[in-house]
Design an enzyme around this catalytic site. Structure first.
Site, PDB file in Angstrom:
ATOM      1  N   HIS A  60      30.077  41.758  76.148  1.00 14.53           N
ATOM      2  CA  HIS A  60      28.786  42.568  76.644  1.00 14.53           C
ATOM      3  C   HIS A  60      28.610  42.815  78.213  1.00 14.53           C
ATOM      4  O   HIS A  60      28.975  41.815  78.859  1.00 14.53           O
ATOM      5  CB  HIS A  60      27.447  42.040  75.980  1.00 14.53           C
ATOM      6  N   ASP A  97      27.541  35.497  82.331  1.00 10.65           N
ATOM      7  CA  ASP A  97      27.491  36.066  80.822  1.00 10.65           C
ATOM      8  C   ASP A  97      26.951  37.469  80.966  1.00 10.65           C
ATOM      9  O   ASP A  97      25.665  37.910  81.073  1.00 10.65           O
ATOM     10  CB  ASP A  97      26.216  35.154  80.463  1.00 10.65           C
ATOM     11  N   GLU A 133      23.243  43.335  74.601  1.00 15.32           N
ATOM     12  CA  GLU A 133      23.361  42.180  73.812  1.00 15.32           C
ATOM     13  C   GLU A 133      22.197  41.312  73.885  1.00 15.32           C
ATOM     14  O   GLU A 133      21.854  40.502  73.023  1.00 15.32           O
ATOM     15  CB  GLU A 133      24.527  41.595  74.132  1.00 15.32           C
ATOM     16  N   GLU A 134      21.433  40.878  75.193  1.00 14.55           N
ATOM     17  CA  GLU A 134      20.890  39.965  75.818  1.00 14.55           C
ATOM     18  C   GLU A 134      19.191  40.244  75.083  1.00 14.55           C
ATOM     19  O   GLU A 134      18.328  39.284  75.237  1.00 14.55           O
ATOM     20  CB  GLU A 134      20.685  39.827  77.254  1.00 14.55           C
ATOM     21  N   ASP A 154      32.410  35.824  74.688  1.00 12.50           N
ATOM     22  CA  ASP A 154      31.103  35.732  75.262  1.00 12.50           C
ATOM     23  C   ASP A 154      31.122  34.298  75.782  1.00 12.50           C
ATOM     24  O   ASP A 154      31.729  33.419  75.489  1.00 12.50           O
ATOM     25  CB  ASP A 154      29.696  35.603  74.448  1.00 12.50           C
ATOM     26  N   HIS A 184      22.077  31.993  82.399  1.00 16.11           N
ATOM     27  CA  HIS A 184      21.077  32.962  82.742  1.00 16.11           C
ATOM     28  C   HIS A 184      20.311  32.611  84.122  1.00 16.11           C
ATOM     29  O   HIS A 184      19.278  32.936  84.230  1.00 16.11           O
ATOM     30  CB  HIS A 184      20.011  32.870  81.587  1.00 16.11           C
TER      31      HIS A 184
HETATM   32 ZN   LIG Z   1      26.285  36.756  76.580  1.00 16.00          ZN
END
Ligand SMILES: [Zn+2]
Length: 355
Positions: free
Chosen positions: A62, A178, A210-211, A233, A320
């Protein structure tokens, strides 16, 4: 791959606002594939045909990163915001952010009370993101608007990738690994397939959103023929000393072959093949059972009539946050195993549930 990662992590692309990433990825993969398109939502779908008959394989990563979006410009010029994806309120205070306006990028900070005021505050209090604000140096609301800010302006952590420690550690710190790390692995794999003779068709799908719930992958999966899919991922390792950590996954211990997360129970034929190939090629790996995350693999597996799906996880710390950490050896192991999987495909490859 370091250079690819540097270029990718510098791009501004929170969920739903991935345009700079979509464009960069499309232009970068174009010379490496037979066809590439950007679909209505922004997913980049790139098809590379092999030299011989064989299965249709899809590999995904992603492009979006967690971020924020401006909700309101206060009279003071400070900005209220909402989240795009899973940001932890405890990580927000005093972090640098980057806003993307129609007239360019702006640096901001998420404000916090001065340390001199902290003694008048409840030390254990975690403020909800709605109580916080972004400061872009604007003197008032009009000034913020002059700088290009509007309701809906997308925001990410400010990019600043570097080695953790120094270059001898092989470990990097930065924002958005990510899943720009997964994108880097996909692109590197496409580059290395240039000189290889493989069977079937490989479709690289770089997804959006995706998130916020695997949204891009759901749309992309309907547009591709797939006999098998591998999603790439990052995953959260558990090798630091907090009491919630169970030391089941470690940074630097190799690529993660997913067994289970909350979005997917990996297809047995795909998982077993990945394990066999890792063993045969002496690629370091760890088996991942972690119900704390979901990936595009979950959406892929449920698409069409069901697609046998596995996931390769890139171990990471501090997901994140603006200081995500990954290890280059894990990245290389992930790329090696993905490439081995493609090269092992043949007309006879089958991914039956019962064998
Ligand atoms: Zn991810």
């Amino acid at each position: 791959m370091q250079q690819l990662l540097e270029q990718l992590t510098a791009l501004h692309g929170p969920s739903g606002h991935e345009q700079p990433v979509s464009k960069w990825v499309r232009d970068t993969v174009k010379p490496l594939v037979d066809e590439v398109k950007v679909d209505a939502l922004g997913n980049v779908i790139a098809v590379k045909k092999g030299a011989r008959q064989g299965p249709a394989m899809v590999m995904t990563a992603h492009m979006d990163e967690v971020g924020f979006i401006v909700k309101k410009i206060e009279e003071s010029g400070l900005l209220r915001f909402e989240k795009l994806g899973g940001n932890d309120d405890r990580l927000l205070l005093t972090q640098k952010v980057q806003l993307r306006t129609k007239s360019g990028l702006l640096t901001g900070v998420i404000g916090s009370i001065s340390a001199h005021y902290a003694k008048f505050d409840d030390a254990g209090k975690v403020r909800n993101h709605r109580q916080l604000y972004i400061d872009i140096g604007a003197k008032n609301k009009e000034h913020a608007i002059e700088l290009g800010v509007e309701v809906g302006t997308p925001v990410t952590w400010k990019p600043d990738m570097e080695f953790l420690g120094n270059e001898t550690t092989g470990r990097f710190v930065g924002k958005g690994f990510d899943d720009r790390a997964g994108c880097a692995v996909l692109i590197q794999t496409l580059q290395e397939l240039q000189d290889e003779d493989f069977a079937g068709t490989v479709t690289a799908v770089f997804t959006v959103q995706e998130e916020v719930g695997l949204r891009g992958a759901q749309v992309a999966a309907r547009q591709v023929e797939a006999d098998v899919a591998i999603a790439l991922d990052t995953t959260a390792v558990s090798d630091t000393p907090e009491e919630t950590m169970d030391a089941s996954l470690a940074l630097g211990a190799g690529t993660g072959i997913k067994v289970l997360d909350f979005s997917l129970i990996s297809h047995p034929a795909v998982k077993e093949k990945l394990i066999r190939l890792a063993n045969d090629n002496k690629i370091t790996y760890q088996l991942e059972v972690f119900p704390g995350i979901g990936t595009d693999g979950g959406a892929m597996s449920l698409a069409n009539h069901g697609i046998p799906t596995g996931v390769l996880s890139i171990p990471s710390r501090y997901a994140h946050s603006p200081v995500e950490v990954i290890d280059m050896e894990d990245l290389v192991a992930t790329k090696e195993l993905l490439k081995a999987f493609v090269l092992d495909l043949s007309e006879k490859s089958g991914f039956d549930f019962i064998n």
